[in-house]
Design a protein around this motif. Structure first.
Motif, PDB file in Angstrom:
ATOM      1  N   GLU A  30       0.833  -1.226   0.074  1.00  0.00           N
ATOM      2  CA  GLU A  30       0.148  -0.015   0.007  1.00  0.00           C
ATOM      3  C   GLU A  30       0.893   1.339   0.181  1.00  0.00           C
ATOM      4  O   GLU A  30       0.386   2.422  -0.429  1.00  0.00           O
ATOM      5  N   GLY A  31       2.153   1.028   0.366  1.00  0.00           N
ATOM      6  CA  GLY A  31       2.955   2.461   0.421  1.00  0.00           C
ATOM      7  C   GLY A  31       3.702   2.619  -0.906  1.00  0.00           C
ATOM      8  O   GLY A  31       4.246   3.648  -0.898  1.00  0.00           O
ATOM      9  N   VAL A  32       3.683   1.669  -1.838  1.00  0.00           N
ATOM     10  CA  VAL A  32       4.126   1.637  -3.070  1.00  0.00           C
ATOM     11  C   VAL A  32       3.400   2.452  -4.113  1.00  0.00           C
ATOM     12  O   VAL A  32       2.161   2.318  -4.187  1.00  0.00           O
ATOM     13  N   SER A  33       4.058   3.341  -4.820  1.00  0.00           N
ATOM     14  CA  SER A  33       3.171   4.213  -5.853  1.00  0.00           C
ATOM     15  C   SER A  33       4.144   4.708  -7.012  1.00  0.00           C
ATOM     16  O   SER A  33       5.345   4.704  -6.662  1.00  0.00           O
ATOM     17  N   LEU A  34       3.820   4.893  -7.901  1.00  0.00           N
ATOM     18  CA  LEU A  34       4.558   5.070  -9.188  1.00  0.00           C
ATOM     19  C   LEU A  34       5.216   6.646  -8.881  1.00  0.00           C
ATOM     20  O   LEU A  34       6.310   6.660  -9.244  1.00  0.00           O
ATOM     21  N   HIS A  51       6.730   2.761 -19.034  1.00  0.00           N
ATOM     22  CA  HIS A  51       7.084   1.564 -18.518  1.00  0.00           C
ATOM     23  C   HIS A  51       5.952   0.614 -17.917  1.00  0.00           C
ATOM     24  O   HIS A  51       5.843  -0.527 -17.800  1.00  0.00           O
ATOM     25  N   PHE A  52       5.162   1.261 -17.101  1.00  0.00           N
ATOM     26  CA  PHE A  52       4.255   0.830 -16.202  1.00  0.00           C
ATOM     27  C   PHE A  52       2.800   1.448 -16.338  1.00  0.00           C
ATOM     28  O   PHE A  52       2.969   2.930 -16.154  1.00  0.00           O
ATOM     29  N   ARG A  53       1.912   0.907 -16.715  1.00  0.00           N
ATOM     30  CA  ARG A  53       0.674   1.825 -16.824  1.00  0.00           C
ATOM     31  C   ARG A  53      -0.183   2.309 -15.562  1.00  0.00           C
ATOM     32  O   ARG A  53      -0.737   3.168 -15.312  1.00  0.00           O
ATOM     33  N   ASP A  54       0.286   1.395 -14.212  1.00  0.00           N
ATOM     34  CA  ASP A  54      -0.376   1.902 -13.070  1.00  0.00           C
ATOM     35  C   ASP A  54       0.473   1.229 -12.197  1.00  0.00           C
ATOM     36  O   ASP A  54       1.660   0.479 -12.354  1.00  0.00           O
ATOM     37  N   ASP A  56      -0.343  -1.121  -9.914  1.00  0.00           N
ATOM     38  CA  ASP A  56      -0.382  -2.617 -10.209  1.00  0.00           C
ATOM     39  C   ASP A  56       0.571  -3.333 -11.082  1.00  0.00           C
ATOM     40  O   ASP A  56       1.347  -4.309 -10.593  1.00  0.00           O
ATOM     41  N   ALA A  57       0.686  -2.440 -12.229  1.00  0.00           N
ATOM     42  CA  ALA A  57       1.852  -3.072 -13.129  1.00  0.00           C
ATOM     43  C   ALA A  57       3.025  -2.929 -12.464  1.00  0.00           C
ATOM     44  O   ALA A  57       3.863  -3.698 -12.773  1.00  0.00           O
ATOM     45  N   LEU A  58       3.411  -2.102 -11.876  1.00  0.00           N
ATOM     46  CA  LEU A  58       4.885  -1.829 -11.296  1.00  0.00           C
ATOM     47  C   LEU A  58       4.932  -3.066 -10.122  1.00  0.00           C
ATOM     48  O   LEU A  58       5.797  -3.835 -10.019  1.00  0.00           O
ATOM     49  N   LEU A  59       4.080  -3.371  -9.180  1.00  0.00           N
ATOM     50  CA  LEU A  59       3.971  -4.283  -8.335  1.00  0.00           C
ATOM     51  C   LEU A  59       4.160  -5.620  -8.999  1.00  0.00           C
ATOM     52  O   LEU A  59       4.769  -6.386  -8.397  1.00  0.00           O
ATOM     53  N   VAL A  60       3.334  -5.982  -9.843  1.00  0.00           N
ATOM     54  CA  VAL A  60       3.469  -7.098 -10.831  1.00  0.00           C
ATOM     55  C   VAL A  60       4.882  -7.313 -11.234  1.00  0.00           C
ATOM     56  O   VAL A  60       5.505  -8.500 -11.085  1.00  0.00           O
ATOM     57  N   ILE A 108      -1.926  -6.688  -4.901  1.00  0.00           N
ATOM     58  CA  ILE A 108      -2.179  -6.510  -6.437  1.00  0.00           C
ATOM     59  C   ILE A 108      -3.728  -6.629  -6.579  1.00  0.00           C
ATOM     60  O   ILE A 108      -4.254  -7.641  -6.117  1.00  0.00           O
ATOM     61  N   GLY A 109      -4.470  -5.599  -7.246  1.00  0.00           N
ATOM     62  CA  GLY A 109      -5.949  -5.769  -7.450  1.00  0.00           C
ATOM     63  C   GLY A 109      -6.232  -7.136  -8.340  1.00  0.00           C
ATOM     64  O   GLY A 109      -6.239  -7.922  -7.478  1.00  0.00           O
ATOM     65  N   ASP A 110      -6.476  -6.881  -9.573  1.00  0.00           N
ATOM     66  CA  ASP A 110      -6.893  -7.898 -10.369  1.00  0.00           C
ATOM     67  C   ASP A 110      -5.638  -8.988 -10.918  1.00  0.00           C
ATOM     68  O   ASP A 110      -5.284  -8.607 -12.070  1.00  0.00           O
TER      69      ASP A 110
END
Length: 193
Positions: A30-34, A51-54, A56-60, A108-110
């Motif tokens: 929850e502390g991670v953000s782009l 590189h990352f759309r959001d 979640d993509a970074l966390l993936v 990660i959401g979905d």
């Protein structure tokens, strides 16, 4: 006249993943953000979207890196026994609790929207299956046993991370559970060969 030079980071994608991992350890998913990852590496606020759309993509991307590391640990555990796999798996999880949680569920959401993450989970299970394939586990299908083994190790690692089982007893608990799971004497022979 002053000419402004274009900012070039080098390997921004990699830098953002590393920054996200640091924040993950410090504050959880929850502390991670782009925006936070960008601030940590000193790039422009628009740069990460190449590189990352959001988030979640970074966390993936971080979770995929974790799966690759865990697979490497399992492949390189040396002894090639169920016990060695268990020790290696538990050691990785306890050494990287925030990363481990992210890889297997938290933040990660979905997850289904990321087939590469689904594939990474499948590959981790395949590495476990390869690790037990040559063991004498009478009557056990290596693939099915690997899933059962993963369930056991994941459950135990999670219980330790959550503080329900003492870290020092995790390996002994895993060995007792595996002995029960495989049938006592049969698994004892597998552990020592």
């Amino acid at each position: 006249m002053v000419v402004k030079r274009a900012y070039h980071h080098g390997d921004l994608r990699r830098a953002l993943v590393l920054a996200a991992r640091e924040v993950l350890v410090e504050r959880g998913p929850e502390g991670v953000s782009l925006r936070g990852a960008v601030a940590k590496v000193g790039a422009s606020t628009a740069a990460p979207y190449r590189h990352f759309r959001d988030k979640d993509a970074l966390l993936v991307a971080v979770a995929l890196e974790g799966h690759a590391e865990l697979q490497g640990v399992l492949r390189g555990c040396g002894a090639g026994t169920v016990t060695a796999l268990g020790h290696s798996y538990i050691g990785f999880a306890l050494g990287n609790p925030a990363l481990y949680r992210l890889m297997l569920g938290a933040g990660i959401g979905d997850r289904a929207a990321y087939p590469e993450l689904v594939e990474a989970h499948r590959e981790t299970c395949a590495v476990l299956a390869d690790g037990v394939r040559d063991q004498r586990l009478a009557g056990h299908d290596p693939g099915g046993f690997a899933v059962t083994l993963w369930c056991l190790l994941h459950g135990l690692a999670t219980l330790v991370i959550d503080g329900h089982v003492e870290p020092g007893s995790a390996v002994a608990e895993a060995e007792r559970s595996l002995a029960f799971l495989v049938g006592g004497a049969d698994v004892k022979a597998s552990f020592t060969e």
